[in-house]
Design an enzyme around this catalytic site. Structure first.
Site, PDB file in Angstrom:
ATOM      1  NE  ARG A  32      -3.923  -1.816   2.568  1.00 22.61           N
ATOM      2  CZ  ARG A  32      -4.936  -1.780   3.435  1.00 22.61           C
ATOM      3  NH1 ARG A  32      -5.115  -0.704   4.169  1.00 22.61           N
ATOM      4  NH2 ARG A  32      -5.737  -2.802   3.585  1.00 22.61           N
ATOM      5  CG  HIS A  78      -6.984  -1.493  -5.270  1.00 16.82           C
ATOM      6  ND1 HIS A  78      -5.686  -1.758  -4.901  1.00 16.82           N
ATOM      7  CD2 HIS A  78      -7.415  -0.535  -4.423  1.00 16.82           C
ATOM      8  CE1 HIS A  78      -5.334  -0.989  -3.893  1.00 16.82           C
ATOM      9  NE2 HIS A  78      -6.380  -0.228  -3.576  1.00 16.82           N
ATOM     10  CE1 TYR A 122     -23.253  14.659 -11.795  1.00 19.85           C
ATOM     11  CE2 TYR A 122     -22.082  14.719  -9.691  1.00 19.85           C
ATOM     12  CZ  TYR A 122     -23.264  14.685 -10.407  1.00 19.85           C
ATOM     13  OH  TYR A 122     -24.463  14.683  -9.746  1.00 19.85           O
TER      14      TYR A 122
END
Length: 864
Positions: A32, A78, A122
């Protein structure tokens, strides 16, 4: 069938917790938080880029919704929250976060004001051209290893085949368990230059590589102060790099109002929140922690950043700007911690180690790509060789195929009859009839020849390391030509630390020391110039039995040397002296200096610069004088320094600055004055712990009242005559008659200075041309400097100093009344005149001290 008891495995809790925590910690570190040193990416970034590549979202394809990309990443590679994936995607598209963004975003992707991006439904995205050319190209050529995804249904790359040192290009930051990384971004062109230099000369050191990579290049521009932190980061892996925003001082025009000075901020340090910065400045102004700011507004638009900080009229712009650097995020430190994963292990890397790790990885990638291409070329050539055999035996092969019962039989007979492989036999069976034409047959032969040359070239690449390095150099040079941009961050050689003096305006100040040891500092503009013979203003509040002992003017940046009566010197910066109002008493000087309460400060000298060609001339109450280099006092300990050695009962009273070519005028209380040179013949330089020589002979009851220095440049223009005064001349000197008005007018007419200013304790003063004070040898009685009008009141000399026509002086009485007056308001007269009234005094008051106002300093000087 096993029971529940049999399934229980006893284990010590300490060992289980230790093992589980270590597994968790390594999972966070490797999976990570830390980037891989090869491609510079963390797993989430790598998975996003690979998923977009799989979706075909290249730079020449239309944008796709970010939600589509996030869903692809979550579903295939993921298995974490969508917020983490979208935040990583957004950062790779922000041009203020990445030096060379890897994703091309369409829509609201946040701002330097820390505005959040629009929702993923969006916004749209696609890969940047640099990402495709420098990170993802050749990924299908077996250049990197692939592994199973979380459920084994897909394959994902362990690392991307990066062609550039992406980790240094865009930097990285992350917090793992027990460790963290913070790598600054750099300029692509500089990184490629350093990589090419390292290829050509592998012996280059980290410091030598800094010729090509002078420092980080932040996407927001700004400045880097000093190279110490950069050098530490590049040579040790850790260093603190001082960043500063770009600000200029401009005059802002205002409609209907006078123009004002303003600080215009156009660039901010990396990762500085613009809105938070403005809020911080406004808060500090409201809390009076920042002075001199009248207004602040954000005029940024799509053309660039522009923060306007309007200043008050009396503010010094450079001082305000220095305070902004000191107290706000306009100047910040980037704590470089160059930690990355090398072979799956976290390592702290230097600049050369970063480049070497990448270079080794790139060599491996090109080697694997070349092997892949060689295998493909050999496989294709193998098929072509079969086709060529078919063309040479065309009629027999056609007959064999036509007579065969089925395809497997035909394949086997071809393999047996013409010694073909199974793949060659299949290729012949699949060959179209049009390939049998003469033109097509020639194409096959030409392709075979080309493949033979290609195979030889690929084999040569694998056999020679220098060929691989040459390919790397060619590829990165092409990328530099296409994608490199000019440096945005300017590296300044100066360091970024501020002394207190950088934050203080260099204003003119008046400093008073009273007889009882109180000291305070006031701005000179507290006292307006007044006409001659007025009473003046109160300059300080004192006790009835207190009086002004020392009174002088200087600038706030000056060093102030305090000389005690026992010959010890102490030092303070002028701005360290507490400021006070006209009616305040000040603070006890014993709180500022480590002096005994019974010891008095007898002389104070402001010094702007300690030079070796200037001297301090010291005069004692007993009449001893000496000069010592000013540079000898540049480093004064907190508990003081011995300035002069005194005889029993003697006291150090006056100290002035002088040069070798200057001369000294010394005055006595009875109105006598002596003028002699400060050269090494009259006054040789002595060390600090020495007594000095005799300065002036005094009549019984007389005492020295002060001394001043006359510049050597002025002295050379005067028609003075050096002579010795003998005892026979004393009677003539003491009975000297007052000159007639005609002779005085001839003496004064046309004289522009310098003048000897004579002020008496009774409030009378005059200007006398220096030419009237001839040069004599040291240790004589001198000549009359003034005659006293109020003899019945026992008037005496209060001050004698050198002045010019355009000077201003400030006079203070023993009761603390101060008057500021122009020198030209005091009429010029001869030595034997009594002067004119310069200040009206109460019956029990007297002039205590006189000081000159320092010349004006420019705004730039006042703020430096």
């Amino acid at each position: 069938m096993t029971t529940s008891q049999e399934r229980i495995i006893p284990i010590e809790l300490r060992n289980e917790m230790s093992r589980s925590y270590l597994e968790y910690a390594m999972s966070v570190i490797v999976g990570r938080a830390l980037p891989d040193a090869r491609d510079g990416l963390k797993p989430v970034h790598r998975r996003i880029l690979y998923a977009m590549h799989e979706l075909g979202l290249t730079a020449d394809r239309p944008f796709r919704k970010c939600a589509r990309v996030v869903g692809e990443v979550l579903g295939k590679y993921h298995p974490h929250g969508d917020t983490a994936v979208y935040d990583a995607l957004v950062r790779m598209a922000q041009d203020f976060s990445m030096r060379s963004p890897l994703i091309n975003g369409h829509g609201n992707f946040g701002s330097v004001d820390n505005d959040p991006p629009a929702a993923m439904r969006y916004t749209e995205c696609r890969l940047q051209a640099l990402t495709g050319d420098a990170l993802l190209r050749d990924i299908e050529s077996e250049t990197v290893d692939f592994t199973d995804n979380f459920d084994g249904s897909q394959q994902e790359p362990l690392v991307l085949p990066a062609r550039i040192p992406q980790l240094l290009l865009n930097g990285s930051s992350g917090i793992a368990v027990g460790m963290a990384t913070n790598i600054p971004p750099h300029n692509l062109g500089e990184l490629i230059d350093s990589l090419v230099a390292l290829i050509q000369n592998p012996e280059l050191t980290d410091i030598q590589l800094m010729q090509y990579v002078p420092g980080p290049d932040f996407p927001t521009g700004g400045q880097i102060l000093g190279t110490t932190g950069i050098r530490e980061a590049y040579t040790t892996g850790r260093g603190s790099i001082t960043m500063r925003g770009v600000a200029v001082i401009e005059t802002v025009e205002q409609r209907g109002r006078p123009d004002r000075e303003a600080i215009i901020i156009t660039e901010l340090p990396y990762q500085t929140n613009k809105a938070a910065l403005i809020e911080k400045i406004a808060e500090m102004v409201n809390e009076k922690r920042l002075e001199g700011i009248a207004d602040i507004r954000d005029e940024s638009d799509r053309d660039g950043m522009r923060i306007v900080i309007e200043l008050k009229r009396d503010a010094y712009p450079r001082v305000v700007l220095n305070n902004l650097y000191k107290q706000t995020p306009l100047q910040a430190n980037f704590g470089a911690n160059m930690l990355a994963l090398v072979n799956g292990e976290p390592q702290l890397l230097t600049l050369k180690q970063f480049l070497n790790v990448f270079l080794d990885f790139r060599i491996e990638a090109i080697t694997r790509r070349t092997r892949y291409e060689l295998r493909k070329a050999e496989e294709r050539d193998h098929l072509l060789q079969g086709l060529l055999i078919a063309l040479l035996n065309l009629d027999g092969i056609i007959h064999l195929i036509r007579s065969a019962a089925d395809t497997p039989t035909a394949r086997q007979e071809l393999m047996d009859s013409y010694r073909l492989s199974e793949a060659q036999a299949d290729a012949i069976l699949q060959m179209q009839l049009r390939r049998l034409t003469a033109l097509e047959a020639e194409k096959i032969r030409q392709e075979h020849d080309d493949l033979q040359a290609q195979i030889a070239d690929l084999q040569d690449i694998l056999a020679r390391r220098d060929r691989i390095l040459s390919i790397i150099e060619t590829e990165v040079t092409q990328l530099k030509t296409t994608y490199a941009t000019p440096r945005r961050t300017l590296i300044e050689p100066v360091e970024g630390e501020f002394d207190d003096i950088d934050l203080i305006a260099n204003e003119k100040a008046v400093i008073l020391v009273t007889e009882q040891g109180y000291i305070k500092r006031m701005p000179v503009n507290t006292f307006d110039a007044q006409s001659r013979a007025t009473r003046g203003k109160s300059g300080t509040r004192m006790k009835e039995d207190d009086g002004v002992e020392h009174f002088f003017t200087c600038c706030d940046h000056d060093s102030v040397l305090f000389f005690s009566e026992r010959g010890v010197v102490y030092c303070l910066k002028a701005y360290q002296i507490p400021a006070g109002s006209r009616t305040s008493r000040g603070v006890p000087i014993v709180q500022m200096l480590p002096i005994p309460r019974e010891e008095k400060i007898t002389s104070v000298v402001p010094v702007s610069e300690f030079t070796s060609d200037e001297y301090l001339v010291m005069l004692t109450k007993g009449g001893y004088i000496k000069k010592t280099e000013l540079a000898a006092f540049s480093s004064i300990r907190a508990n003081g320094l011995i300035a002069i050695s005194l005889e029993e009962g003697d006291q150090l009273r006056w100290v002035r600055r002088a040069r070798v070519e200057d001369s000294i005028i010394i005055g006595s209380r009875y109105g006598m004055a002596i003028h002699f040179r400060t050269n090494h013949e009259q006054l040789r330089p002595l060390g600090r712990a020495t007594r000095g020589v005799r300065a002036m002979k005094l009549r019984p009851g007389d005492e020295l009242v002060g001394m001043d220095i006359l510049s050597g440049a002025i002295l050379a223009d005067l028609n003075t005559v050096e002579a010795d005064i003998t005892e026979a001349d004393i009677e003539e000197i003491e009975t000297e008659e007052i000159e007639t008005e005609e002779s005085t007018e001839v003496l004064i007419n046309g004289n522009q200075g310098p003048w000897v200013l004579v002020i008496t304790m009774g409030g009378y003063g005059k200007r006398v041309p220096v030419s009237q004070f001839k040069l004599y040898n040291r240790a004589t009685k001198g000549k009359i400097a003034t005659k006293f009008k109020n003899r019945k009141f026992q008037d005496k000399l209060a001050s004698l100093m050198i002045v010019n026509e355009d000077d201003e002086l400030m006079m203070v009485t023993s009761r603390g009344i101060i008057i500021r007056q122009a020198v030209k308001a005091i009429s010029p007269q001869s030595r034997s005149a009594t002067g004119v009234r310069v200040q009206r005094l109460d019956e029990d008051d007297a002039i205590a001290a006189v000081a000159l106002v320092p010349p004006d300093v420019s705004d730039e000087e006042a703020s430096e």
